[in-house]
Design an enzyme around this catalytic site. Structure first.
Site, PDB file in Angstrom:
ATOM      1  N   LEU A 398       0.850  -1.193   0.000  1.00  0.00           N
ATOM      2  CA  LEU A 398       0.000   0.000   0.000  1.00  0.00           C
ATOM      3  C   LEU A 398       0.883   1.240   0.000  1.00  0.00           C
ATOM      4  O   LEU A 398       1.052   1.926   1.012  1.00  0.00           O
ATOM      5  CB  LEU A 398      -0.942  -0.004   1.212  1.00  0.00           C
ATOM      6  CG  LEU A 398      -2.270  -0.729   1.013  1.00  0.00           C
ATOM      7  CD1 LEU A 398      -2.033  -2.228   0.935  1.00  0.00           C
ATOM      8  CD2 LEU A 398      -3.238  -0.424   2.143  1.00  0.00           C
ATOM      9  N   GLU A 400       1.071   4.029  -2.654  1.00  0.00           N
ATOM     10  CA  GLU A 400       0.686   4.645  -3.927  1.00  0.00           C
ATOM     11  C   GLU A 400       1.764   5.554  -4.491  1.00  0.00           C
ATOM     12  O   GLU A 400       2.055   5.539  -5.690  1.00  0.00           O
ATOM     13  CB  GLU A 400      -0.630   5.430  -3.750  1.00  0.00           C
ATOM     14  CG  GLU A 400      -1.861   4.577  -3.611  1.00  0.00           C
ATOM     15  CD  GLU A 400      -2.149   4.144  -2.176  1.00  0.00           C
ATOM     16  OE1 GLU A 400      -3.202   3.536  -1.943  1.00  0.00           O
ATOM     17  OE2 GLU A 400      -1.305   4.444  -1.293  1.00  0.00           O
ATOM     18  N   GLN A 422      -6.699   1.441  -6.331  1.00  0.00           N
ATOM     19  CA  GLN A 422      -7.778   0.552  -5.915  1.00  0.00           C
ATOM     20  C   GLN A 422      -9.125   1.279  -5.997  1.00  0.00           C
ATOM     21  O   GLN A 422     -10.121   0.721  -6.446  1.00  0.00           O
ATOM     22  CB  GLN A 422      -7.516   0.051  -4.502  1.00  0.00           C
ATOM     23  CG  GLN A 422      -8.284  -1.194  -4.139  1.00  0.00           C
ATOM     24  CD  GLN A 422      -7.766  -1.812  -2.868  1.00  0.00           C
ATOM     25  OE1 GLN A 422      -7.993  -1.269  -1.781  1.00  0.00           O
ATOM     26  NE2 GLN A 422      -7.066  -2.927  -2.991  1.00  0.00           N
ATOM     27  N   PHE A 423      -9.138   2.511  -5.569  1.00  0.00           N
ATOM     28  CA  PHE A 423     -10.236   3.449  -5.786  1.00  0.00           C
ATOM     29  C   PHE A 423      -9.606   4.778  -6.188  1.00  0.00           C
ATOM     30  O   PHE A 423      -8.520   5.122  -5.706  1.00  0.00           O
ATOM     31  CB  PHE A 423     -11.077   3.651  -4.515  1.00  0.00           C
ATOM     32  CG  PHE A 423     -11.909   2.467  -4.130  1.00  0.00           C
ATOM     33  CD1 PHE A 423     -13.238   2.375  -4.517  1.00  0.00           C
ATOM     34  CD2 PHE A 423     -11.359   1.433  -3.385  1.00  0.00           C
ATOM     35  CE1 PHE A 423     -14.011   1.283  -4.164  1.00  0.00           C
ATOM     36  CE2 PHE A 423     -12.113   0.338  -3.026  1.00  0.00           C
ATOM     37  CZ  PHE A 423     -13.452   0.251  -3.419  1.00  0.00           C
ATOM     38  N   ALA A 424     -10.288   5.524  -7.042  1.00  0.00           N
ATOM     39  CA  ALA A 424      -9.744   6.812  -7.469  1.00  0.00           C
ATOM     40  C   ALA A 424      -9.473   7.724  -6.280  1.00  0.00           C
ATOM     41  O   ALA A 424      -8.545   8.534  -6.310  1.00  0.00           O
ATOM     42  CB  ALA A 424     -10.713   7.490  -8.442  1.00  0.00           C
ATOM     43  N   ASP A 425     -10.250   7.585  -5.221  1.00  0.00           N
ATOM     44  CA  ASP A 425     -10.083   8.410  -4.024  1.00  0.00           C
ATOM     45  C   ASP A 425      -8.678   8.282  -3.435  1.00  0.00           C
ATOM     46  O   ASP A 425      -8.148   9.228  -2.865  1.00  0.00           O
ATOM     47  CB  ASP A 425     -11.103   7.994  -2.959  1.00  0.00           C
ATOM     48  CG  ASP A 425     -12.503   7.843  -3.512  1.00  0.00           C
ATOM     49  OD1 ASP A 425     -13.377   8.631  -3.129  1.00  0.00           O
ATOM     50  OD2 ASP A 425     -12.728   6.942  -4.341  1.00  0.00           O
ATOM     51  N   HIS A 467     -14.878   6.461  -1.187  1.00  0.00           N
ATOM     52  CA  HIS A 467     -14.832   5.450  -2.241  1.00  0.00           C
ATOM     53  C   HIS A 467     -15.725   5.846  -3.417  1.00  0.00           C
ATOM     54  O   HIS A 467     -16.051   5.002  -4.250  1.00  0.00           O
ATOM     55  CB  HIS A 467     -15.283   4.084  -1.711  1.00  0.00           C
ATOM     56  CG  HIS A 467     -14.361   3.482  -0.699  1.00  0.00           C
ATOM     57  ND1 HIS A 467     -14.310   3.911   0.602  1.00  0.00           N
ATOM     58  CD2 HIS A 467     -13.455   2.486  -0.797  1.00  0.00           C
ATOM     59  CE1 HIS A 467     -13.423   3.209   1.272  1.00  0.00           C
ATOM     60  NE2 HIS A 467     -12.879   2.332   0.444  1.00  0.00           N
TER      61      HIS A 467
END
Length: 660
Positions: A398, A400, A422-425, A467
């Protein structure tokens, strides 16, 4: 200071001396030019030259180094021409950045040097990517990256070391511990006594050296590099040193206890090595004087060369063009309808584009959390690891920021990468890498970032504030990026293939709600949907709706429900967006509504509405309308989320506009 001659021949010891002396004499000249106003800023490495010189000389010429402010010795030891160095610092046309960036914010692919950015930490992850490329290509090389003791407090430091440790990448992380981060002393930066205490926490070897002893630096880095080439893994090296001048010249040194200068002056890396050579009978007083005079003449010659170069001439066309690397001719366009098609869901079309791109580009690497055996949280990459292996379909920690930085590092070695958020957020954790490193690299010094960032985005699934965000507008305001947002399976595959083919950083938004809710014919063969071209998905003459992503489906729904005759223009690409297509539909119908799922204030719709007002005003029969989500965070409860989204307001706005 004890120097261990070991088995070094006299000639090599004298060469090291020449390389150590050169950055010192250049700096002394630069400080004069700074006072004369010929250069605007200077970050002095006086007192720290042994680290850059010793470590650079210890590596092979084809191994990359990622320096910082105080590593002039990297550039001089790599034989970067002095005239061009001076042109860079003077902001001349002939510098590495054409006057677009200053001091040491540049790189040179020819000399295997990667330029830093002011944020200090991001280059650590870029080193990971370069080393990963070497591992994938089975090249026995190491990568060396510098960090200051202050910069090592950044999250990028942790992420880069963690990724390098997990993937066993041959990276030497060299920390220049000079006791201060600008004016903040070490005891206010971290609690550990030494940086080598951090190594075991990551499961990596850590070595401490005297950063002012050039032979100790050289021999240690040489030994480690030889080992890492055969047994790839990261190593943390802490070089103890001291900065004899301010962080940069304007900051001064009043915050430093003055007795430290006297103490460290006795350990001056140039003076102590020079005195040792003389005491050993390896350097005569005459040779010492001749060395200095020769280097000073080289400096003067370089300055004369830089003086003959022109200052940059403003040219908006060139400036805009240089934001991007030239994209190659793409494959079959969407206008070729003769190929066999298969009905595919949106999610399957994306997977098909990834699979065929992996086949087409052997240098392509996919990276993301849980994307290998698990197939990603939305199963977009399901099955790909079985076909292409874990070397190319890589689960990541994890981290990014580190993974995005590694994408740039892969680009440095000529590879392509796709990074899945994993999510755009969650892209906020890597925001700096995208907007300051990936986006600006080509404009600054010609290094493209061949990285696609996949962004599962959007609301409608009751997933709450973290999310569900539509955050494309964060990136449409960043020159150097390209931003695409397909609304249907055909474009989902075509735009993804085009994004991967493009040598520039592309933000690829994919709406989560569309994954398994829409299907359509998708060509079986590889093809690309051209980036930058909008598509007219419905024609009519009452008004025009300009939109993208989920907005296309909402517009189609409302047009049917209200029986309105309208153009529905799917932008598909948000940066650069298709101005001519927008102009055509605006001038044709005279009534324009701009629709998007993102919140209203500051969204892309504001830019579109302003542009239409400025460029199509004479053809408009009504003010340009905007419809978007509420200016709140995305709520969790389904009823609140439904009210947040713009669908009901779209009904009202279309009726209002058609009756204006």
């Amino acid at each position: 200071m004890p120097f261990d001659r070991a088995a070094y021949p006299t000639e090599q010891l004298l060469t090291i001396y020449q390389e150590l002396l050169k950055p010192r004499l250049i700096e002394e000249k630069m400080l004069i030019l700074l006072r004369q106003g010929k250069i605007s800023k200077w970050f002095s490495g006086i007192g720290q030259e042994a680290i850059a010189v010793g470590s650079t000389l210890a590596l092979n010429a084809d191994e990359y180094i990622l320096p910082l402010h105080r590593n002039l010795g990297v550039f001089t030891a790599r034989r970067v021409p002095m005239g061009r160095l001076f042109a860079q610092w003077e902001g001349k046309e002939g510098g590495f950045t054409k006057g677009r960036d200053r001091s040491f914010h540049f790189g040179s692919r020819e000399h295997h040097i990667v330029g830093m950015i002011s944020h200090l930490g991001p280059q650590l992850a870029v080193a990971d990517g370069i080393a990963l490329a070497d591992v994938l290509d089975e090249q026995k090389r190491v990568t060396l990256v510098y960090s200051g003791d202050g910069g090592a407090s950044e999250g990028d430091f942790h992420e880069a070391l963690n990724v390098a440790a997990v993937w066993q990448l041959p990276v030497i992380f060299l920390i220049e511990n000079n006791g201060y981060g600008l004016s903040t002393p070490s005891n206010e930066q971290f609690r550990c006594k030494n940086f080598i205490d951090k190594g075991p926490a990551y499961g990596i070897e850590a070595v401490q050296i005297d950063g002012n002893n050039v032979l100790e630096v050289y021999s240690t880095i040489q030994r480690l590099a030889e080992d890492l080439r055969q047994n790839p893994r990261p190593v943390l090296v802490e070089a103890l040193t001291f900065r004899m001048r301010g962080h940069e010249e304007a900051s001064g040194t009043k915050y430093v206890p003055q007795e430290l200068f006297a103490e460290w002056a006795q350990k001056d890396p140039v003076a102590t090595y020079e005195q040792w050579l003389i005491s050993e009978g390896l350097l005569s007083e005459t040779a010492r004087h001749q060395s200095r005079e020769k280097i000073k003449e080289e400096i003067e010659q370089g300055l004369r060369e830089a003086d003959t170069l022109p200052a940059p001439t403003p040219d908006a066309t060139r400036e805009l063009a240089d934001m991007y690397a030239e994209a190659p001719e793409q494959g079959r366009s969407l206008s070729d309808d003769s190929q066999p098609t298969t009905d595919k869901r949106y999610v399957d079309a994306i997977r098909d584009g990834l699979r065929q791109s992996l086949e087409r580009y052997p240098e392509l690497v996919l990276m993301g959390q849980d994307i290998a055996e698990y197939g990603g949280v939305f199963k977009v990459t399901e099955g790909l690891v079985g076909e292409f292996g874990k070397a190319r379909v890589r689960n990541t920690p994890l981290c990014e920021s580190a993974i995005l930085g590694a994408g740039l590092g892969l680009s440095v070695r000529g590879k392509k990468s796709m990074v899945e958020m994993q999510f755009a957020d969650f892209v906020t954790c890597g925001f700096n890498q995208i907007v300051n490193n990936l986006a600006k690299s080509h404009y600054r010094w010609g290094q493209n970032a061949d990285v696609v960032v996949r962004m599962p985005t959007g609301a409608g699934t009751a997933a709450g504030p973290f999310h569900s965000q539509s955050n494309e507008a964060w990136f449409t305001h960043t020159p150097g990026l390209k931003v695409v947002f397909p609304s249907n399976p055909h474009d989902a595959k075509g735009l993804l293939c085009a994004a991967i083919a493009d040598p520039n950083p592309v933000m690829y938004f994919e709406h989560k709600l569309l994954y398994r809710s829409v299907s359509g014919p998708v060509p079986d063969a590889y093809y690309t949907t051209p980036i930058g071209q909008a598509a007219l998905v419905r024609e009519g003459n009452e008004l025009s709706i300009v939109t993208y992503g989920m907005g296309v489906h909402w517009a189609l729904q409302v047009a049917e429900e209200l029986n309105v005759s309208c153009d529905i223009l799917d932008l598909r690409t948000l940066l650069p967006w298709d101005q001519e297509a927008v102009r055509r539909t605006a001038e044709k119908n005279g009534r324009v509504l701009v629709l998007h799922e993102d919140t209203l204030a500051g969204g892309l719709g504001a830019e579109l509405a302003a542009w239409i007002g400025e460029n199509c005003f004479e053809h408009l029969d009504a003010p340009v309308h905007r419809v978007a989500s509420l200016d709140t965070a995305v709520p969790f409860a389904p009823a609140l989320e439904k009210d947040f989204l713009p669908l009901q307001r779209l009904h009202d706005a279309v009726e209002k506009l058609r009756n204006y």
